[in-house]
Write a protein that holds these residues in place. Structure first.
Motif: not given
Length: 165
Positions: A20-22, A24, A65, A68
């Motif tokens: 999941d790219p969300r 954290t 994230l 990032s």
């Protein structure tokens, strides 16, 4: 959608597949990499319990994230001691009773290490308090925290600031 990222965490290269790219950075550290020293406090970037250093800068990992941080160098509380020898900031926190319950302490220490690397407060207690204001202590150990940061700065004054981490 799967995403693969590469990180250096506490000096060790890590490759992580994110489903999941969300996710954290905080959840990645705690749940996937099992580095539970970084605490989940408010999960909104208001308490500082989740403070880590990313490429030498203090961040609230609950707001970043993980995706990032691809390619970043991440330092958590688990990576600051040298074997059994505590980091000078950790030692100063112990000597100055800069904690009570201890929940905020990892974030406080990481923030203090970052603050010392930034070298913008000098020995001024008011500037130290301001620079540490993003880290809350519900027990109110602020006097000890400020004294510990001052002491750690003196201990590290003769070393390269980048070695503070």
């Amino acid at each position: 959608m799967s995403l693969s990222i590469s990180l250096i965490v506490n000096g060790a290269p890590r490759r992580v597949d994110l489903d999941d790219p969300r996710v954290t950075l905080l959840d990645l550290l705690r749940e996937r990499l099992h580095l539970t020293g970084t605490k989940k406090g408010c999960d909104r970037g208001q308490c500082g319990a989740c403070t880590v250093l990313v490429d030498g800068r203090r961040i609230n990992s609950c707001l970043a994230l993980a995706a990032s941080c691809d390619g970043a160098d991440i330092l958590t509380i688990e990576g600051v001691a040298r074997g059994e020898v505590p980091h000078p900031v950790q030692a100063a926190f112990i000597e100055h009773d800069a904690f009570q319950c201890g929940y905020c302490t990892p974030g406080q220490i990481m923030s203090a290490i970052g603050l010392i690397q930034e070298a913008q407060t000098g020995d001024d207690p008011e500037r130290i308090r301001e620079a540490m204001s993003g880290n809350l202590c519900r027990c109110g150990a602020y006097a000890g925290i400020t004294a510990a940061v001052q002491d750690a700065q003196r201990r590290l004054a003769g070393t390269d600031r980048s070695e503070a981490a």
